[in-house]
Design a protein around this motif. Sequence first.
Motif, PDB file in Angstrom:
ATOM      1  N   GLU A  95       7.854  -9.170  -7.511  1.00 40.32           N
ATOM      2  CA  GLU A  95       8.708 -10.209  -8.078  1.00 40.32           C
ATOM      3  C   GLU A  95       9.065  -9.841  -9.514  1.00 40.32           C
ATOM      4  OE1 GLU A  95       9.038 -15.047  -8.192  1.00 40.32           O
ATOM      5  OE2 GLU A  95       7.153 -14.132  -7.608  1.00 40.32           O
ATOM      6  N   TYR A  96      10.356  -9.650  -9.753  1.00 35.23           N
ATOM      7  CA  TYR A  96      10.862  -9.313 -11.076  1.00 35.23           C
ATOM      8  C   TYR A  96      10.152  -8.102 -11.696  1.00 35.23           C
ATOM      9  CZ  TYR A  96      12.960 -13.885 -10.519  1.00 35.23           C
ATOM     10  OH  TYR A  96      13.653 -14.968 -10.025  1.00 35.23           O
ATOM     11  N   GLY A  97       9.881  -7.086 -10.889  1.00 35.96           N
ATOM     12  CA  GLY A  97       9.272  -5.860 -11.382  1.00 35.96           C
ATOM     13  C   GLY A  97       7.756  -5.874 -11.430  1.00 35.96           C
ATOM     14  N   THR A  98       7.157  -7.012 -11.170  1.00 34.80           N
ATOM     15  CA  THR A  98       5.698  -7.098 -11.122  1.00 34.80           C
ATOM     16  C   THR A  98       5.256  -6.976  -9.674  1.00 34.80           C
ATOM     17  OG1 THR A  98       5.547  -8.475 -13.089  1.00 34.80           O
ATOM     18  CG2 THR A  98       3.679  -8.554 -11.569  1.00 34.80           C
ATOM     19  N   VAL A  99       4.356  -6.029  -9.425  1.00 35.82           N
ATOM     20  CA  VAL A  99       3.873  -5.762  -8.073  1.00 35.82           C
ATOM     21  C   VAL A  99       2.424  -6.209  -7.961  1.00 35.82           C
ATOM     22  CG1 VAL A  99       3.382  -3.964  -6.371  1.00 35.82           C
ATOM     23  CG2 VAL A  99       5.443  -3.822  -7.779  1.00 35.82           C
ATOM     24  N   ASN A 100       2.136  -7.019  -6.963  1.00 35.54           N
ATOM     25  CA  ASN A 100       0.776  -7.442  -6.654  1.00 35.54           C
ATOM     26  C   ASN A 100       0.274  -6.639  -5.477  1.00 35.54           C
ATOM     27  OD1 ASN A 100      -0.099  -9.986  -8.210  1.00 35.54           O
ATOM     28  ND2 ASN A 100       2.025 -10.385  -7.679  1.00 35.54           N
ATOM     29  N   LEU A 101      -0.888  -6.047  -5.626  1.00 35.16           N
ATOM     30  CA  LEU A 101      -1.536  -5.310  -4.545  1.00 35.16           C
ATOM     31  C   LEU A 101      -2.761  -6.089  -4.100  1.00 35.16           C
ATOM     32  CD1 LEU A 101      -1.527  -1.689  -5.995  1.00 35.16           C
ATOM     33  CD2 LEU A 101       0.109  -2.701  -4.399  1.00 35.16           C
ATOM     34  N   ARG A 102      -2.854  -6.330  -2.794  1.00 32.97           N
ATOM     35  CA  ARG A 102      -4.013  -7.021  -2.236  1.00 32.97           C
ATOM     36  C   ARG A 102      -4.478  -6.258  -1.012  1.00 32.97           C
ATOM     37  NH1 ARG A 102      -0.685 -11.044  -3.992  1.00 32.97           N
ATOM     38  NH2 ARG A 102      -1.614 -12.596  -5.343  1.00 32.97           N
ATOM     39  N   GLY A 103      -5.775  -6.241  -0.817  1.00 35.11           N
ATOM     40  CA  GLY A 103      -6.307  -5.596   0.371  1.00 35.11           C
ATOM     41  C   GLY A 103      -7.594  -4.855   0.078  1.00 35.11           C
ATOM     42  N   ILE A 104      -7.917  -3.962   0.998  1.00 35.03           N
ATOM     43  CA  ILE A 104      -9.181  -3.239   0.935  1.00 35.03           C
ATOM     44  C   ILE A 104      -8.909  -1.745   0.951  1.00 35.03           C
ATOM     45  CG2 ILE A 104     -11.323  -2.769   2.192  1.00 35.03           C
ATOM     46  CD1 ILE A 104     -11.113  -5.619   3.312  1.00 35.03           C
ATOM     47  N   VAL A 105      -9.606  -1.030   0.083  1.00 36.14           N
ATOM     48  CA  VAL A 105      -9.573   0.432   0.078  1.00 36.14           C
ATOM     49  C   VAL A 105     -10.994   0.951   0.212  1.00 36.14           C
ATOM     50  CG1 VAL A 105      -7.418   0.664  -1.220  1.00 36.14           C
ATOM     51  CG2 VAL A 105      -9.576   0.481  -2.450  1.00 36.14           C
ATOM     52  N   ALA A 106     -11.129   2.208   0.620  1.00 36.56           N
ATOM     53  CA  ALA A 106     -12.445   2.761   0.934  1.00 36.56           C
ATOM     54  C   ALA A 106     -13.203   3.301  -0.277  1.00 36.56           C
ATOM     55  CB  ALA A 106     -12.305   3.865   1.980  1.00 36.56           C
ATOM     56  N   SER A 107     -12.504   3.530  -1.393  1.00 38.62           N
ATOM     57  CA  SER A 107     -13.193   4.098  -2.553  1.00 38.62           C
ATOM     58  C   SER A 107     -12.440   3.769  -3.833  1.00 38.62           C
ATOM     59  CB  SER A 107     -13.304   5.622  -2.421  1.00 38.62           C
ATOM     60  OG  SER A 107     -12.020   6.216  -2.539  1.00 38.62           O
ATOM     61  N   GLU A 108     -13.121   3.959  -4.939  1.00 35.37           N
ATOM     62  CA  GLU A 108     -12.486   3.753  -6.239  1.00 35.37           C
ATOM     63  C   GLU A 108     -11.366   4.779  -6.446  1.00 35.37           C
ATOM     64  OE1 GLU A 108     -11.545   1.745  -9.498  1.00 35.37           O
ATOM     65  OE2 GLU A 108     -13.133   1.121  -8.129  1.00 35.37           O
ATOM     66  N   THR A 109     -11.543   5.976  -5.903  1.00 36.23           N
ATOM     67  CA  THR A 109     -10.502   7.005  -5.977  1.00 36.23           C
ATOM     68  C   THR A 109      -9.239   6.530  -5.262  1.00 36.23           C
ATOM     69  OG1 THR A 109     -12.140   8.767  -6.110  1.00 36.23           O
ATOM     70  CG2 THR A 109      -9.926   9.389  -5.394  1.00 36.23           C
ATOM     71  N   ASP A 110      -9.393   5.940  -4.070  1.00 37.28           N
ATOM     72  CA  ASP A 110      -8.242   5.405  -3.345  1.00 37.28           C
ATOM     73  C   ASP A 110      -7.559   4.303  -4.148  1.00 37.28           C
ATOM     74  OD1 ASP A 110      -8.650   7.133  -1.249  1.00 37.28           O
ATOM     75  OD2 ASP A 110      -9.515   5.624   0.090  1.00 37.28           O
ATOM     76  N   ARG A 111      -8.355   3.497  -4.792  1.00 33.47           N
ATOM     77  CA  ARG A 111      -7.802   2.412  -5.614  1.00 33.47           C
ATOM     78  C   ARG A 111      -6.973   2.980  -6.763  1.00 33.47           C
ATOM     79  NH1 ARG A 111     -11.485  -2.436  -7.945  1.00 33.47           N
ATOM     80  NH2 ARG A 111      -9.787  -3.784  -8.561  1.00 33.47           N
ATOM     81  N   LYS A 112      -7.497   3.991  -7.441  1.00 31.37           N
ATOM     82  CA  LYS A 112      -6.777   4.623  -8.549  1.00 31.37           C
ATOM     83  C   LYS A 112      -5.518   5.324  -8.055  1.00 31.37           C
ATOM     84  CE  LYS A 112     -10.794   5.221 -11.485  1.00 31.37           C
ATOM     85  NZ  LYS A 112     -11.733   6.164 -12.100  1.00 31.37           N
ATOM     86  N   ASN A 113      -5.604   5.989  -6.893  1.00 38.69           N
ATOM     87  CA  ASN A 113      -4.433   6.653  -6.320  1.00 38.69           C
ATOM     88  C   ASN A 113      -3.341   5.643  -5.973  1.00 38.69           C
ATOM     89  OD1 ASN A 113      -5.619   9.157  -6.546  1.00 38.69           O
ATOM     90  ND2 ASN A 113      -6.270   9.246  -4.418  1.00 38.69           N
ATOM     91  N   ALA A 114      -3.740   4.518  -5.414  1.00 34.35           N
ATOM     92  CA  ALA A 114      -2.774   3.467  -5.065  1.00 34.35           C
ATOM     93  C   ALA A 114      -2.095   2.951  -6.330  1.00 34.35           C
ATOM     94  CB  ALA A 114      -3.472   2.330  -4.326  1.00 34.35           C
ATOM     95  N   PHE A 115      -2.881   2.673  -7.349  1.00 34.79           N
ATOM     96  CA  PHE A 115      -2.345   2.160  -8.607  1.00 34.79           C
ATOM     97  C   PHE A 115      -1.357   3.160  -9.202  1.00 34.79           C
ATOM     98  CE2 PHE A 115      -2.366   1.278 -13.146  1.00 34.79           C
ATOM     99  CZ  PHE A 115      -2.250  -0.098 -13.175  1.00 34.79           C
ATOM    100  N   GLY A 116      -1.737   4.435  -9.227  1.00 35.62           N
ATOM    101  CA  GLY A 116      -0.866   5.476  -9.776  1.00 35.62           C
ATOM    102  C   GLY A 116       0.418   5.627  -8.984  1.00 35.62           C
ATOM    103  N   ALA A 117       0.316   5.562  -7.661  1.00 38.00           N
ATOM    104  CA  ALA A 117       1.504   5.684  -6.814  1.00 38.00           C
ATOM    105  C   ALA A 117       2.473   4.539  -7.074  1.00 38.00           C
ATOM    106  CB  ALA A 117       1.099   5.714  -5.340  1.00 38.00           C
ATOM    107  N   VAL A 118       1.940   3.348  -7.243  1.00 35.67           N
ATOM    108  CA  VAL A 118       2.790   2.178  -7.484  1.00 35.67           C
ATOM    109  C   VAL A 118       3.445   2.286  -8.856  1.00 35.67           C
ATOM    110  CG1 VAL A 118       2.801  -0.328  -7.770  1.00 35.67           C
ATOM    111  CG2 VAL A 118       1.506   0.713  -5.917  1.00 35.67           C
ATOM    112  N   ARG A 119       2.683   2.685  -9.852  1.00 30.79           N
ATOM    113  CA  ARG A 119       3.228   2.818 -11.214  1.00 30.79           C
ATOM    114  C   ARG A 119       4.356   3.835 -11.276  1.00 30.79           C
ATOM    115  NH1 ARG A 119       3.328  -0.539 -14.795  1.00 30.79           N
ATOM    116  NH2 ARG A 119       3.401   1.017 -16.402  1.00 30.79           N
ATOM    117  N   SER A 120       4.358   4.818 -10.377  1.00 30.14           N
ATOM    118  CA  SER A 120       5.373   5.864 -10.410  1.00 30.14           C
ATOM    119  C   SER A 120       6.698   5.437  -9.779  1.00 30.14           C
ATOM    120  CB  SER A 120       4.855   7.117  -9.697  1.00 30.14           C
ATOM    121  OG  SER A 120       4.793   6.902  -8.298  1.00 30.14           O
ATOM    122  N   VAL A 121       6.733   4.286  -9.136  1.00 33.38           N
ATOM    123  CA  VAL A 121       7.955   3.811  -8.480  1.00 33.38           C
ATOM    124  C   VAL A 121       8.916   3.247  -9.532  1.00 33.38           C
ATOM    125  CG1 VAL A 121       8.909   2.158  -6.826  1.00 33.38           C
ATOM    126  CG2 VAL A 121       6.770   3.331  -6.307  1.00 33.38           C
TER     127      VAL A 121
END
Length: 79
Positions: free
Chosen positions: A32-58
């Motif tokens: 919404e208006y450039g703010t992205v909310n991520l909800r759910g479950i990931v298997a590791s802190e590395t996956d969480r950081k990768n998801a965050f980085g991938a979203v920031r790059s969009v």
Amino acid sequence: MHTQEDTHLAEQVRKALASCVIDADSITVDAEYGTVNLRGIVASETDRKNAFGAVRSVFGVRNVIDHLRVVTPTSFEQK
């Protein structure tokens, strides 16, 4: 209220998440208006950081609100 741009941004974020090594099916994306909310479950802190980085790059993402929970396979087995 979501705009057409919000819908497009959410689609682009989902594509970016799918290109990561993480299980993107377990992540819900809301934009919404450039703010992205991520909800759910990931298997590791590395996956969480990768998801965050991938979203920031969009292009168009201004802010990421991370509600992802790290739940390892062993924590499922212990319950």
